[in-house]
Design a protein around this motif. Structure first.
Motif, PDB file in Angstrom:
ATOM      1  N   PRO A 146     -11.925   4.432  -3.747  1.00 19.41           N
ATOM      2  CA  PRO A 146     -12.741   5.125  -4.754  1.00 19.41           C
ATOM      3  C   PRO A 146     -14.085   4.416  -4.954  1.00 19.41           C
ATOM      4  CG  PRO A 146     -10.561   4.570  -5.621  1.00 19.41           C
ATOM      5  CD  PRO A 146     -10.715   3.840  -4.323  1.00 19.41           C
ATOM      6  N   SER A 184      -1.224   2.481  -9.309  1.00 20.96           N
ATOM      7  CA  SER A 184       0.138   2.206  -9.777  1.00 20.96           C
ATOM      8  C   SER A 184       1.129   3.094  -9.058  1.00 20.96           C
ATOM      9  CB  SER A 184       0.230   2.403 -11.288  1.00 20.96           C
ATOM     10  OG  SER A 184      -0.213   3.699 -11.633  1.00 20.96           O
ATOM     11  N   GLY A 185       0.791   3.412  -7.783  1.00 20.18           N
ATOM     12  CA  GLY A 185       1.718   4.149  -6.929  1.00 20.18           C
ATOM     13  C   GLY A 185       2.595   3.170  -6.165  1.00 20.18           C
ATOM     14  N   ILE A 186       3.123   3.656  -5.044  1.00 23.41           N
ATOM     15  CA  ILE A 186       4.134   2.867  -4.332  1.00 23.41           C
ATOM     16  C   ILE A 186       3.538   1.579  -3.756  1.00 23.41           C
ATOM     17  CG2 ILE A 186       5.867   2.923  -2.520  1.00 23.41           C
ATOM     18  CD1 ILE A 186       6.001   5.885  -2.749  1.00 23.41           C
ATOM     19  N   ILE A 187       2.381   1.713  -3.098  1.00 27.20           N
ATOM     20  CA  ILE A 187       1.814   0.521  -2.456  1.00 27.20           C
ATOM     21  C   ILE A 187       1.454  -0.518  -3.506  1.00 27.20           C
ATOM     22  CG2 ILE A 187      -0.184  -0.325  -1.132  1.00 27.20           C
ATOM     23  CD1 ILE A 187      -0.052   2.185   0.546  1.00 27.20           C
ATOM     24  N   GLU A 190       4.693  -2.195  -4.803  1.00 22.83           N
ATOM     25  CA  GLU A 190       5.355  -3.097  -3.848  1.00 22.83           C
ATOM     26  C   GLU A 190       4.567  -4.394  -3.676  1.00 22.83           C
ATOM     27  OE1 GLU A 190       8.074   0.038  -1.272  1.00 22.83           O
ATOM     28  OE2 GLU A 190       6.416  -0.913  -0.235  1.00 22.83           O
ATOM     29  N   ARG A 207      -4.300   4.049 -13.867  1.00 21.52           N
ATOM     30  CA  ARG A 207      -5.062   5.120 -14.531  1.00 21.52           C
ATOM     31  C   ARG A 207      -4.237   5.863 -15.566  1.00 21.52           C
ATOM     32  NH1 ARG A 207      -7.791   9.249 -10.413  1.00 21.52           N
ATOM     33  NH2 ARG A 207      -5.611   9.424  -9.841  1.00 21.52           N
ATOM     34  N   THR A 277      -4.977   3.142  -3.845  1.00 22.71           N
ATOM     35  CA  THR A 277      -5.209   4.395  -4.579  1.00 22.71           C
ATOM     36  C   THR A 277      -4.976   5.614  -3.694  1.00 22.71           C
ATOM     37  OG1 THR A 277      -7.547   4.078  -4.077  1.00 22.71           O
ATOM     38  CG2 THR A 277      -6.825   3.413  -6.263  1.00 22.71           C
ATOM     39  N   GLY A 278      -3.970   5.554  -2.856  1.00 23.40           N
ATOM     40  CA  GLY A 278      -3.596   6.695  -2.037  1.00 23.40           C
ATOM     41  C   GLY A 278      -4.126   6.591  -0.617  1.00 23.40           C
ATOM     42  N   GLN A 330       4.329  11.387   3.137  1.00 24.59           N
ATOM     43  CA  GLN A 330       3.786  10.261   3.908  1.00 24.59           C
ATOM     44  C   GLN A 330       4.877   9.194   4.015  1.00 24.59           C
ATOM     45  OE1 GLN A 330       0.063   9.011   2.113  1.00 24.59           O
ATOM     46  NE2 GLN A 330      -1.043  10.684   3.046  1.00 24.59           N
ATOM     47  N   LEU A 331       5.882   9.475   4.815  1.00 25.23           N
ATOM     48  CA  LEU A 331       7.033   8.575   4.946  1.00 25.23           C
ATOM     49  C   LEU A 331       7.416   8.456   6.410  1.00 25.23           C
ATOM     50  CD1 LEU A 331       9.175   9.960   1.990  1.00 25.23           C
ATOM     51  CD2 LEU A 331       8.085   7.703   2.095  1.00 25.23           C
ATOM     52  N   ALA A 374      12.075   5.566  -1.373  1.00 24.67           N
ATOM     53  CA  ALA A 374      12.423   4.403  -2.199  1.00 24.67           C
ATOM     54  C   ALA A 374      11.205   3.519  -2.375  1.00 24.67           C
ATOM     55  CB  ALA A 374      13.554   3.607  -1.552  1.00 24.67           C
TER      56      ALA A 374
HETATM   57  N1  LIG Z   1       8.445   2.451   0.233  1.00 22.86           N
HETATM   58  C1  LIG Z   1       7.799   3.474   0.764  1.00 22.86           C
HETATM   59  O1  LIG Z   1       8.366   4.449   1.226  1.00 22.86           O
HETATM   60  C2  LIG Z   1       6.307   3.427   0.839  1.00 22.86           C
HETATM   61  C3  LIG Z   1       5.617   2.245   0.589  1.00 22.86           C
HETATM   62  C4  LIG Z   1       4.241   2.262   0.620  1.00 22.86           C
HETATM   63  C5  LIG Z   1       3.572   3.439   0.926  1.00 22.86           C
HETATM   64  N2  LIG Z   1       4.265   4.563   1.171  1.00 22.86           N
HETATM   65  C6  LIG Z   1       3.563   5.847   1.438  1.00 22.86           C
HETATM   66  O2  LIG Z   1       2.165   5.644   1.408  1.00 22.86           O
HETATM   67  C7  LIG Z   1       1.586   6.591   0.512  1.00 22.86           C
HETATM   68  C8  LIG Z   1       0.347   6.028  -0.107  1.00 22.86           C
HETATM   69  O3  LIG Z   1       0.699   5.038  -1.067  1.00 22.86           O
HETATM   70  P1  LIG Z   1      -0.232   4.755  -2.301  1.00 22.86           P
HETATM   71  O4  LIG Z   1       0.492   3.836  -3.225  1.00 22.86           O
HETATM   72  O5  LIG Z   1      -1.582   4.375  -1.831  1.00 22.86           O
HETATM   73  O6  LIG Z   1      -0.389   6.192  -2.925  1.00 22.86           O
HETATM   74  P2  LIG Z   1       0.312   6.869  -4.197  1.00 22.86           P
HETATM   75  O7  LIG Z   1      -0.087   8.288  -4.138  1.00 22.86           O
HETATM   76  O8  LIG Z   1       1.745   6.507  -4.284  1.00 22.86           O
HETATM   77  O9  LIG Z   1      -0.407   6.169  -5.430  1.00 22.86           O
HETATM   78  C9  LIG Z   1      -1.780   6.247  -5.612  1.00 22.86           C
HETATM   79  C10 LIG Z   1      -2.130   5.582  -6.940  1.00 22.86           C
HETATM   80  O10 LIG Z   1      -3.525   5.451  -7.028  1.00 22.86           O
HETATM   81  C11 LIG Z   1      -3.967   6.004  -8.256  1.00 22.86           C
HETATM   82  N3  LIG Z   1      -5.318   6.504  -8.028  1.00 22.86           N
HETATM   83  C12 LIG Z   1      -5.700   7.521  -7.233  1.00 22.86           C
HETATM   84  N4  LIG Z   1      -7.040   7.648  -7.251  1.00 22.86           N
HETATM   85  C13 LIG Z   1      -7.511   6.687  -8.064  1.00 22.86           C
HETATM   86  C14 LIG Z   1      -8.801   6.297  -8.487  1.00 22.86           C
HETATM   87  N5  LIG Z   1      -9.884   6.951  -8.073  1.00 22.86           N
HETATM   88  N6  LIG Z   1      -8.928   5.248  -9.338  1.00 22.86           N
HETATM   89  C15 LIG Z   1      -7.818   4.593  -9.761  1.00 22.86           C
HETATM   90  N7  LIG Z   1      -6.572   4.909  -9.399  1.00 22.86           N
HETATM   91  C16 LIG Z   1      -6.418   5.944  -8.562  1.00 22.86           C
HETATM   92  C17 LIG Z   1      -2.943   7.051  -8.605  1.00 22.86           C
HETATM   93  O11 LIG Z   1      -2.954   7.321  -9.973  1.00 22.86           O
HETATM   94  C18 LIG Z   1      -1.668   6.347  -8.152  1.00 22.86           C
HETATM   95  O12 LIG Z   1      -1.239   5.426  -9.108  1.00 22.86           O
HETATM   96  C19 LIG Z   1       2.684   6.897  -0.495  1.00 22.86           C
HETATM   97  O13 LIG Z   1       2.515   8.162  -1.068  1.00 22.86           O
HETATM   98  C20 LIG Z   1       3.931   6.809   0.318  1.00 22.86           C
HETATM   99  O14 LIG Z   1       4.268   8.066   0.826  1.00 22.86           O
HETATM  100  C21 LIG Z   1       5.625   4.590   1.128  1.00 22.86           C
END
Ligand SMILES: NC(=O)c1ccc[n+]([C@@H]2O[C@H](COP(=O)([O-])OP(=O)(O)OC[C@H]3O[C@@H](n4cnc5c(N)ncnc54)[C@H](O)[C@@H]3O)[C@@H](O)[C@H]2O)c1
Ligand SMILES: Cc1cc2nc3c(=O)[nH]c(=O)nc-3n(C[C@H](O)[C@H](O)[C@H](O)COP(=O)(O)OP(=O)(O)OC[C@H]3O[C@@H](n4cnc5c(N)ncnc54)[C@H](O)[C@@H]3O)c2cc1C
Length: 489
Positions: A146, A184-187, A190, A207, A277-278, A330-331, A374
């Protein structure tokens, strides 16, 4: 210009279907980066190799809960990295050598960026034009960066710039003392677990109002509460600006507007910032628009249920896609399944003769039913199927049971560690609609529920029609199933 029977773009899951069935074809494999793609090099595999020791370190630090006197004294970061990347890098180079060497004389590796200049034509970064009768697009996704004042997106992940994505943070030469994680997503979750577990002072900027905000609300709320017990989190916040001083980085925050007027620190100083952030599908850098292929609103390449790439809604003869570039999930396990479908359909198409002549009835359809996932944190999170809210919105007469880990004997052995299993079922059909777990080894104990959904078994059948080992942790799943209420048969 060089012509091939088949062009494969991307060696993550794309590299998996190319077996003896295609040994009669003249094949080009384009890969601009590490062989094996995201999962092997910077994704699933190395992250979990960091997660496991981080979990052990955290347990050692907190073992007084179980009347033990242990402590965590630190990590040998370079040795941990070496153990992980010696293994990963050997697999990477083994894969590259296999495809490049004499054992695959029909395969040419094009080790550079390619982009489309026509429906069946790509141009390499060095200017060569490649055409192919058939193409498989498996080019994955990339981190989203971003925009923010003071941030130079082009410098992220480069030497000396203390802002990282998941592509580079695991190879950082020194473990940071202070790390700010954005997202605050998966990455984000972890890596927060990995670095905090190994001794880094981690601050998470979220956010939204909850962590892992897209999962079932009750489970996300429980996870947020547990995670905040031993991590610093600013929810309802976003980064306003970055500033740099030598090798240090500082961020200023502002309310995101999603949680009202939150109280935030004026500035956070850190050794490193991780942007999580995705990830966006690589359709732009591959210029798939120039090939005339359809692109969805979320930047995914559009495919049909047989993984055929679409142009103006119709399959392009002999062009398939798989994995993060086109998938709704995305898995890795989904990308692998899609790769198997593409391999089978491509074999049918090749046997039929001209590209696109494979009989529709012989082409496999992809299965995106009951896709599980997971999050490898502490505690773990796992889910399959739909959330309670989605089930209600879809009009189901819903039965919900939430069972605490602490309600079963293994939970007592774990000193009543927190954790819940939530199962959402349909009262009339008795079928499981979704399962959502937060707690120890959630990724393992969810498997009988994934199996039940995949094989369309009734919740009461699964609960009562098999033995559940006593007093193992899956008894919490058994009890959740037994607690569901159904309409009279
Ligand atoms: N254990 C697993 O299976 C695993 C582990 C890591 C990644 N992944 C895959 O990789 C993908 C990507 O992971 P990710 O964590 O990057 O994406 P995500 O979609 O899980 O999380 C994105 C996070 O970024 C935030 N965000 C988005 N835009 C933003 C901005 N402009 N400013 C601030 N915050 C913002 C969202 O609110 C969210 O908290 C996951 O959707 C998943 O499918 C899977
Ligand atoms: C940190 C992290 C942890 C993850 N953990 C998990 C997990 O625990 N479980 C799970 O199921 N999933 C996990 N994932 C997601 C998983 O890694 C991906 O869903 C999966 O690897 C996608 O595979 P793919 O084949 O679609 O793409 P990729 O593996 O990314 O492969 C795409 C390949 O295409 C190449 N490429 C792209 N564009 C071009 C071009 N124009 N020219 C030439 N080559 C090109 C890329 O260099 C890349 O090697 C994680 C992801 C990340 C980032």
């Amino acid at each position: 210009m060089t012509h091939f029977d088949l062009l494969l773009i991307g060696t993550g899951s794309g590299n998996m279907f190319l077996d003896d069935r295609f040994s009669g074809l003249n094949v080009a494999i384009a890969e601009e980066w590490h062989f094996g793609g995201t999962c092997l090099n910077v994704g699933c595999i190395p992250t979990k190799m960091f997660v496991y020791p981080a979990t052990i370190a955290e347990q050692a630090a907190e073992a007084n809960r179980y009347n033990l006197s242990t402590d965590f004294h630190g990590v040998d970061w370079p040795a941990l990295q070496k153990r992980i990347f010696d293994r990963v890098d050997a697999i990477e180079s083994g894969g590259r050598d296999y495809r490049s060497g004499d054992r695959q004389p029909n395969v040419s590796v094009v080790a550079e960026h390619v982009e489309f200049v026509g429906e069946k034509t790509v141009r390499t970064a060095s200017g060569e034009t490649i055409t192919a009768d058939r193409i498989v697009i498996a080019a994955g996704a990339s981190p989203v960066i971003p925009e923010a004042t003071g941030l130079e997106p082009k410098l992220v992940d480069t030497d000396g710039y203390p802002v990282f994505t998941s592509n580079s943070i695991m190879r950082i030469p020194q473990r940071p003392e202070r790390l700010v994680i954005i997202g605050s997503g998966i990455i984000a979750m972890e890596f927060a677990h990995v670095f905090a577990g190994l001794g880094t002072e981690v601050t998470v900027i979220a956010r939204g109002p909850r962590l892992l905000g897209t999962i079932d609300e009750e489970v996300s709320t429980e996870f947020t509460e547990l995670f905040e017990r031993n991590h610093t989190v600013h929810r309802g916040a976003e980064v306003a600006s970055y500033s740099f001083d030598n090798d240090q980085v500082s961020v200023t925050l502002r309310p995101s507007g999603r949680l009202g007027d939150v109280d935030l620190p004026a500035q956070l100083d850190a050794d490193a910032v991780l942007i999580a952030t995705g990830r966006t599908p690589n359709t732009t850098s591959l210029r798939v628009g120039d090939a005339g292929f359809d692109i969805l609103d979320d930047a995914r390449l559009s495919v049909d249920s047989r993984q055929r790439v679409l142009s103006q809604g119709r399959p392009v003869p002999g062009v398939f896609a798989l994995g993060d570039i086109s998938s709704p999930h995305q898995l890795k396990h989904v990308a692998n399944h899609e790769a198997a479908v593409v391999g089978d359909n491509l074999a049918v198409d090749v046997a039929a003769g001209a590209p696109g002549s494979g009989a529709e009835a012989q082409l496999r359809e992809v299965n995106h039913h009951a896709v599980p996932g997971a999050v490898f944190t502490s505690p773990q999170v796992a889910y399959v199927g739909i959330t309670e809210e989605e089930a209600r919105r879809a009009g189901h007469d819903v039965s919900v049971k939430v069972q605490k880990y602490a309600d079963v004997a293994y939970g007592w052995a774990m000193a009543d560690d927190p954790g819940i299993v939530k199962i959402v079922a349909d009262r009339a059909t008795r079928k499981i609609l979704g399962a959502h777990i937060v707690g120890h080894e959630a990724s393992m104990i969810i498997q009988p529920l994934i199996q039940a959904m995949a094989f369309d078994q009734r919740a009461d059948e699964v609960a009562k029609g098999q033995y559940w080992i006593h007093p193992a942790l899956p008894e919490v799943v058994e009890n959740a199933l037994l607690g569901l209420e159904f309409n009279d048969a």
